[in-house]
Design an enzyme around this catalytic site. Structure first.
Site, short mmCIF file in Angstrom:
data_model
loop_
_atom_site.label_atom_id
_atom_site.label_comp_id
_atom_site.label_asym_id
_atom_site.label_seq_id
_atom_site.Cartn_x
_atom_site.Cartn_y
_atom_site.Cartn_z
CE LYS A 180 -50.40 49.50 -175.00
NZ LYS A 180 -48.92 50.24 -175.03
CG ASP A 192 -39.94 53.35 -169.53
OD1 ASP A 192 -39.57 53.58 -168.37
OD2 ASP A 192 -41.12 53.63 -169.85
CB VAL A 213 -54.61 46.39 -171.90
CG1 VAL A 213 -54.19 44.84 -172.39
CG2 VAL A 213 -53.49 47.19 -172.10
CG PHE A 226 -50.31 57.35 -174.11
CD1 PHE A 226 -50.33 58.58 -173.88
CD2 PHE A 226 -49.14 56.94 -174.34
CE1 PHE A 226 -49.51 59.54 -173.59
CE2 PHE A 226 -48.04 57.63 -173.98
CZ PHE A 226 -48.11 58.87 -173.49
CG LEU A 284 -54.94 42.54 -168.95
CD1 LEU A 284 -55.32 41.44 -167.92
CD2 LEU A 284 -54.44 42.02 -170.13
N GLY A 285 -56.54 46.15 -167.98
CA GLY A 285 -55.52 47.23 -167.35
C GLY A 285 -55.82 48.50 -168.03
CD GLU A 286 -58.21 53.48 -167.89
OE1 GLU A 286 -58.89 54.33 -168.48
OE2 GLU A 286 -58.72 53.15 -167.10
#
Length: 253
Positions: free
Chosen positions: A51, A146, A36, A33, A28-30
């Site tokens: 994650k 954030d 996903v 740290f 799904l993503g990166e």
């Protein structure tokens, strides 16, 4: 005879595997740290996002350890329809796993890039959800620290899900001088000076997001070579709102 060094295959080659009651599926993503992957809760067939953080990363990086711990601790205490939900955490000999609800429509930033900017009424609907979620964060005793477009996701019906709680802290902790946090392009002036700060830094960041939604770009665009004092001066100088925005747009939002 020389041997060819072994290289790790990209994570998108990794096979499906089961962890606890979840089947890990496509990437799904990166992130900074970890990475996903799509997941599926086997008993209910519900889709989730998982994650995955390698424990070696946490051993090497104190920042990563604090970020992971904060994210888990904070999300366990928050419950709001516009905040990403943490279902559970798991650990194996090699990895930590955090299981979240799946924001099926993906990144709000990518959505905004495709649209270039939002109409005022569209932005107002998005901002109401962000403000509602941030109010819940604040009344629960936390400061996000954030908030930025990259930390906004969209669920299957197009509603906002706030994520990125690795820098979140209790409001009483933020009342003592602390290191800079978040992205400089979204940071309030007091953050640049390492001064005490509170919920106001989140309100500032919401304003930056709102400007970007309406204008299609950030109000304070740091150059790649710009140093923080230079960006701080740019922030203090402020911005001029264009005449095509309705009078009181920012106030009404």
């Amino acid at each position: 005879m020389t041997s060819t060094p072994r290289t790790r295959k990209p994570f998108y080659w990794e096979k499906r595997k089961r962890v606890g009651n979840y089947m890990l599926e496509d990437p799904l993503g990166e992130g900074a740290f970890g990475r996903v992957r799509y997941g599926r809760h086997i008993p209910t067939n519900e889709k989730v996002a998982v994650k995955i953080v390698n424990k070696r990363v946490l051993i090497k990086s104190g920042i990563a350890r604090k970020s992971l711990r904060r994210e888990g601790n904070v999300l366990q205490r928050l419950d709001h329809p516009n905040i990403i939900k943490l279902y559970e955490s798991m650990t194996t000999r090699t990895y930590y796993y955090l299981v979240f609800d799946l924001a099926e429509s993906g990144s709000f930033l990518e959505f905004l890039i495709q649209k270039r900017c939002l109409l005022e009424d569209e932005a107002r609907l998005v901002l109401r959800e962000i403000v509602s979620a941030v109010d819940h964060i604040h009344t629960s005793g936390f400061v996000h620290r954030d908030l930025r477009l990259e930390n906004l996701l969209l669920d299957s019906t197009g509603h906002i899900k706030i994520t990125g709680f690795g820098l979140c802290m209790l409001q009483k902790e933020a009342q003592t001088p602390t290191n800079r946090c978040g992205s400089p392009a979204y940071a309030a002036p007091e953050v640049f000076c390492n001064r005490t700060h509170g919920t106001g830094v989140d309100i500032w960041s919401i304003g930056v997001c709102m400007f970007a939604m309406l204008m299609g770009h950030l109000p304070f665009l740091p150059k790649k070579t710009a140093k923080l004092p230079e960006l701080h001066s740019t922030v203090l100088a402020g911005v001029t709102l264009p005449g095509f925005l309705s009078k009181g747009t920012f106030m009404r939002s």
